[in-house]
Design a protein around this motif. Sequence first.
Motif, PDB file in Angstrom:
ATOM      1  N   SER A   1     -78.261  66.277-110.298  1.00  0.00           N
ATOM      2  CA  SER A   1     -79.263  66.652-109.298  1.00  0.00           C
ATOM      3  C   SER A   1     -78.639  66.803-107.913  1.00  0.00           C
ATOM      4  CB  SER A   1     -80.402  65.627-109.265  1.00  0.00           C
ATOM      5  OG  SER A   1     -79.917  64.375-108.839  1.00  0.00           O
ATOM      6  N   SER A   2     -77.689  65.957-107.538  1.00  0.00           N
ATOM      7  CA  SER A   2     -77.091  66.086-106.221  1.00  0.00           C
ATOM      8  C   SER A   2     -76.152  67.279-106.155  1.00  0.00           C
ATOM      9  CB  SER A   2     -76.347  64.800-105.829  1.00  0.00           C
ATOM     10  OG  SER A   2     -75.282  64.576-106.718  1.00  0.00           O
ATOM     11  N   ALA A   3     -75.523  67.637-107.265  1.00  0.00           N
ATOM     12  CA  ALA A   3     -74.631  68.790-107.268  1.00  0.00           C
ATOM     13  C   ALA A   3     -75.418  70.084-107.061  1.00  0.00           C
ATOM     14  CB  ALA A   3     -73.846  68.848-108.576  1.00  0.00           C
ATOM     15  N   GLY A   4     -76.665  70.128-107.512  1.00  0.00           N
ATOM     16  CA  GLY A   4     -77.480  71.313-107.339  1.00  0.00           C
ATOM     17  C   GLY A   4     -77.900  71.529-105.890  1.00  0.00           C
ATOM     18  N   LEU A   5     -77.957  70.472-105.091  1.00  0.00           N
ATOM     19  CA  LEU A   5     -78.378  70.584-103.700  1.00  0.00           C
ATOM     20  C   LEU A   5     -77.227  70.884-102.744  1.00  0.00           C
ATOM     21  CD1 LEU A   5     -80.818  67.540-103.545  1.00  0.00           C
ATOM     22  CD2 LEU A   5     -81.396  69.948-103.840  1.00  0.00           C
ATOM     23  N   ALA A   6     -76.026  70.560-103.142  1.00  0.00           N
ATOM     24  CA  ALA A   6     -74.875  70.741-102.248  1.00  0.00           C
ATOM     25  C   ALA A   6     -74.459  72.209-102.207  1.00  0.00           C
ATOM     26  CB  ALA A   6     -73.706  69.900-102.732  1.00  0.00           C
ATOM     27  N   GLU A   7     -74.012  72.632-101.025  1.00  0.00           N
ATOM     28  CA  GLU A   7     -73.474  73.980-100.865  1.00  0.00           C
ATOM     29  C   GLU A   7     -71.984  73.884-100.619  1.00  0.00           C
ATOM     30  OE1 GLU A   7     -75.540  76.983 -98.475  1.00  0.00           O
ATOM     31  OE2 GLU A   7     -76.942  75.378 -97.966  1.00  0.00           O
ATOM     32  N   GLU A   8     -71.253  74.840-101.131  1.00  0.00           N
ATOM     33  CA  GLU A   8     -69.818  74.879-100.872  1.00  0.00           C
ATOM     34  C   GLU A   8     -69.553  75.495 -99.519  1.00  0.00           C
ATOM     35  OE1 GLU A   8     -66.870  76.389-103.536  1.00  0.00           O
ATOM     36  OE2 GLU A   8     -68.022  75.708-105.252  1.00  0.00           O
ATOM     37  N   CYS A   9     -68.509  75.001 -98.863  1.00  0.00           N
ATOM     38  CA  CYS A   9     -68.108  75.574 -97.584  1.00  0.00           C
ATOM     39  C   CYS A   9     -67.410  76.909 -97.829  1.00  0.00           C
ATOM     40  CB  CYS A   9     -67.139  74.638 -96.854  1.00  0.00           C
ATOM     41  SG  CYS A   9     -67.872  73.099 -96.318  1.00  0.00           S
ATOM     42  N   ASN A  10     -67.864  77.947 -97.150  1.00  0.00           N
ATOM     43  CA  ASN A  10     -67.155  79.223 -97.180  1.00  0.00           C
ATOM     44  C   ASN A  10     -65.924  79.154 -96.280  1.00  0.00           C
ATOM     45  OD1 ASN A  10     -69.192  80.307 -98.814  1.00  0.00           O
ATOM     46  ND2 ASN A  10     -70.400  80.874 -97.030  1.00  0.00           N
ATOM     47  N   ALA A  11     -66.023  78.373 -95.224  1.00  0.00           N
ATOM     48  CA  ALA A  11     -64.904  78.115 -94.313  1.00  0.00           C
ATOM     49  C   ALA A  11     -65.105  76.721 -93.742  1.00  0.00           C
ATOM     50  CB  ALA A  11     -64.877  79.149 -93.193  1.00  0.00           C
ATOM     51  N   ALA A  12     -64.021  75.966 -93.623  1.00  0.00           N
ATOM     52  CA  ALA A  12     -64.105  74.607 -93.094  1.00  0.00           C
ATOM     53  C   ALA A  12     -62.825  74.274 -92.338  1.00  0.00           C
ATOM     54  CB  ALA A  12     -64.313  73.608 -94.227  1.00  0.00           C
ATOM     55  N   GLY A  13     -62.931  73.358 -91.405  1.00  0.00           N
ATOM     56  CA  GLY A  13     -61.745  72.936 -90.669  1.00  0.00           C
ATOM     57  C   GLY A  13     -61.980  71.650 -89.920  1.00  0.00           C
ATOM     58  N   THR A  14     -60.886  71.001 -89.569  1.00  0.00           N
ATOM     59  CA  THR A  14     -60.932  69.799 -88.755  1.00  0.00           C
ATOM     60  C   THR A  14     -59.811  69.838 -87.722  1.00  0.00           C
ATOM     61  OG1 THR A  14     -59.515  68.567 -90.276  1.00  0.00           O
ATOM     62  CG2 THR A  14     -61.893  68.349 -90.582  1.00  0.00           C
ATOM     63  N   VAL A  15     -60.041  69.235 -86.584  1.00  0.00           N
ATOM     64  CA  VAL A  15     -59.010  69.069 -85.558  1.00  0.00           C
ATOM     65  C   VAL A  15     -59.097  67.648 -85.029  1.00  0.00           C
ATOM     66  CG1 VAL A  15     -58.966  71.474 -84.793  1.00  0.00           C
ATOM     67  CG2 VAL A  15     -60.464  69.855 -83.645  1.00  0.00           C
ATOM     68  N   GLY A  16     -58.045  67.221 -84.396  1.00  0.00           N
ATOM     69  CA  GLY A  16     -58.059  65.916 -83.764  1.00  0.00           C
ATOM     70  C   GLY A  16     -56.810  65.710 -82.942  1.00  0.00           C
ATOM     71  N   THR A  17     -56.946  64.998 -81.845  1.00  0.00           N
ATOM     72  CA  THR A  17     -55.796  64.596 -81.043  1.00  0.00           C
ATOM     73  C   THR A  17     -56.017  63.162 -80.592  1.00  0.00           C
ATOM     74  OG1 THR A  17     -56.754  65.445 -78.980  1.00  0.00           O
ATOM     75  CG2 THR A  17     -55.271  66.923 -80.185  1.00  0.00           C
ATOM     76  N   ALA A  18     -54.916  62.511 -80.245  1.00  0.00           N
ATOM     77  CA  ALA A  18     -54.965  61.146 -79.750  1.00  0.00           C
ATOM     78  C   ALA A  18     -53.742  60.912 -78.883  1.00  0.00           C
ATOM     79  CB  ALA A  18     -54.984  60.153 -80.905  1.00  0.00           C
ATOM     80  N   GLY A  19     -53.826  59.930 -78.024  1.00  0.00           N
ATOM     81  CA  GLY A  19     -52.683  59.594 -77.197  1.00  0.00           C
ATOM     82  C   GLY A  19     -52.866  58.240 -76.550  1.00  0.00           C
ATOM     83  N   SER A  20     -51.743  57.666 -76.145  1.00  0.00           N
ATOM     84  CA  SER A  20     -51.787  56.387 -75.448  1.00  0.00           C
ATOM     85  C   SER A  20     -50.710  56.362 -74.379  1.00  0.00           C
ATOM     86  CB  SER A  20     -51.606  55.223 -76.417  1.00  0.00           C
ATOM     87  OG  SER A  20     -50.330  55.291 -77.023  1.00  0.00           O
ATOM     88  N   ALA A  21     -50.936  55.539 -73.371  1.00  0.00           N
ATOM     89  CA  ALA A  21     -49.987  55.388 -72.276  1.00  0.00           C
ATOM     90  C   ALA A  21     -49.928  53.909 -71.911  1.00  0.00           C
ATOM     91  CB  ALA A  21     -50.436  56.214 -71.069  1.00  0.00           C
ATOM     92  N   SER A  22     -48.754  53.483 -71.457  1.00  0.00           N
ATOM     93  CA  SER A  22     -48.635  52.102 -70.999  1.00  0.00           C
ATOM     94  C   SER A  22     -47.589  52.012 -69.896  1.00  0.00           C
ATOM     95  CB  SER A  22     -48.273  51.169 -72.153  1.00  0.00           C
ATOM     96  OG  SER A  22     -46.994  51.496 -72.662  1.00  0.00           O
ATOM     97  N   ALA A  23     -47.844  51.117 -68.959  1.00  0.00           N
ATOM     98  CA  ALA A  23     -46.916  50.852 -67.854  1.00  0.00           C
ATOM     99  C   ALA A  23     -47.208  49.451 -67.343  1.00  0.00           C
ATOM    100  CB  ALA A  23     -47.086  51.878 -66.743  1.00  0.00           C
ATOM    101  N   GLY A  24     -46.152  48.691 -67.083  1.00  0.00           N
ATOM    102  CA  GLY A  24     -46.352  47.330 -66.597  1.00  0.00           C
ATOM    103  C   GLY A  24     -47.251  46.564 -67.544  1.00  0.00           C
ATOM    104  N   GLY A  25     -48.282  45.952 -67.031  1.00  0.00           N
ATOM    105  CA  GLY A  25     -49.233  45.216 -67.861  1.00  0.00           C
ATOM    106  C   GLY A  25     -50.490  46.001 -68.150  1.00  0.00           C
ATOM    107  N   THR A  26     -50.410  47.341 -68.155  1.00  0.00           N
ATOM    108  CA  THR A  26     -51.583  48.177 -68.418  1.00  0.00           C
ATOM    109  C   THR A  26     -51.355  49.054 -69.638  1.00  0.00           C
ATOM    110  OG1 THR A  26     -50.859  50.061 -67.069  1.00  0.00           O
ATOM    111  CG2 THR A  26     -52.068  48.310 -65.939  1.00  0.00           C
ATOM    112  N   SER A  27     -52.442  49.404 -70.300  1.00  0.00           N
ATOM    113  CA  SER A  27     -52.367  50.375 -71.398  1.00  0.00           C
ATOM    114  C   SER A  27     -53.722  51.038 -71.565  1.00  0.00           C
ATOM    115  CB  SER A  27     -51.940  49.709 -72.709  1.00  0.00           C
ATOM    116  OG  SER A  27     -52.931  48.809 -73.148  1.00  0.00           O
ATOM    117  N   ALA A  28     -53.693  52.290 -72.067  1.00  0.00           N
ATOM    118  CA  ALA A  28     -54.928  53.042 -72.300  1.00  0.00           C
ATOM    119  C   ALA A  28     -54.682  54.034 -73.422  1.00  0.00           C
ATOM    120  CB  ALA A  28     -55.367  53.780 -71.037  1.00  0.00           C
ATOM    121  N   GLY A  29     -55.712  54.285 -74.223  1.00  0.00           N
ATOM    122  CA  GLY A  29     -55.601  55.252 -75.308  1.00  0.00           C
ATOM    123  C   GLY A  29     -56.933  55.898 -75.591  1.00  0.00           C
TER     124      GLY A  29
END
Length: 149
Positions: free
Chosen positions: A18-46
């Motif tokens: 029943s769940s397979a009948g409701l799902a649609e296939e993607c004709n086109a799909a994609g994902t992106v992502g970025t991440a980063g971090s920085a640190s100096a002295g007693g500080t850090s951020a990401g």
Amino acid sequence: MKPIHLIAAASIALLASSSAGLAEECNAAGTVGTAGSASAGGTSAGSVGTAGACRTDGGTTSSIGSGGSAATTDGKAQSKTHINDNNGDKLKAQTKAQAVDKGTFSKSRTKTSTDGDALQSTTRTMSHVPGEKPVKNTTRSKIILPEQQ
């Protein structure tokens, strides 16, 4: 086979079909992502951002996520995330994280968006100790979903 096992197997088969009948296939799909971090002295951020999209015959669905953190031993740290739902498949997210301690600082900012056809994410980081050259970095990711056939 015991009756209990037969009922369980039949229930699983029914749910799967029943769940397979409701799902649609993607004709086109994609994902992106970025991440980063920085640190100096007693500080850090990401910070991090990710987005995905799936185009079906019924339309395009998109998802987006973003987050960040900052820390310092003896100063001020903050992180903020804002997500905008502009129009269903047009999403935007931005995260800013920063830590400051007497002129020494670390910061990271990620912007991520999807507009149905294009997905993109950019992360910029920077750290600085007074009297030294700042350390900077930028990471970008962008894809455009192929046209429907």
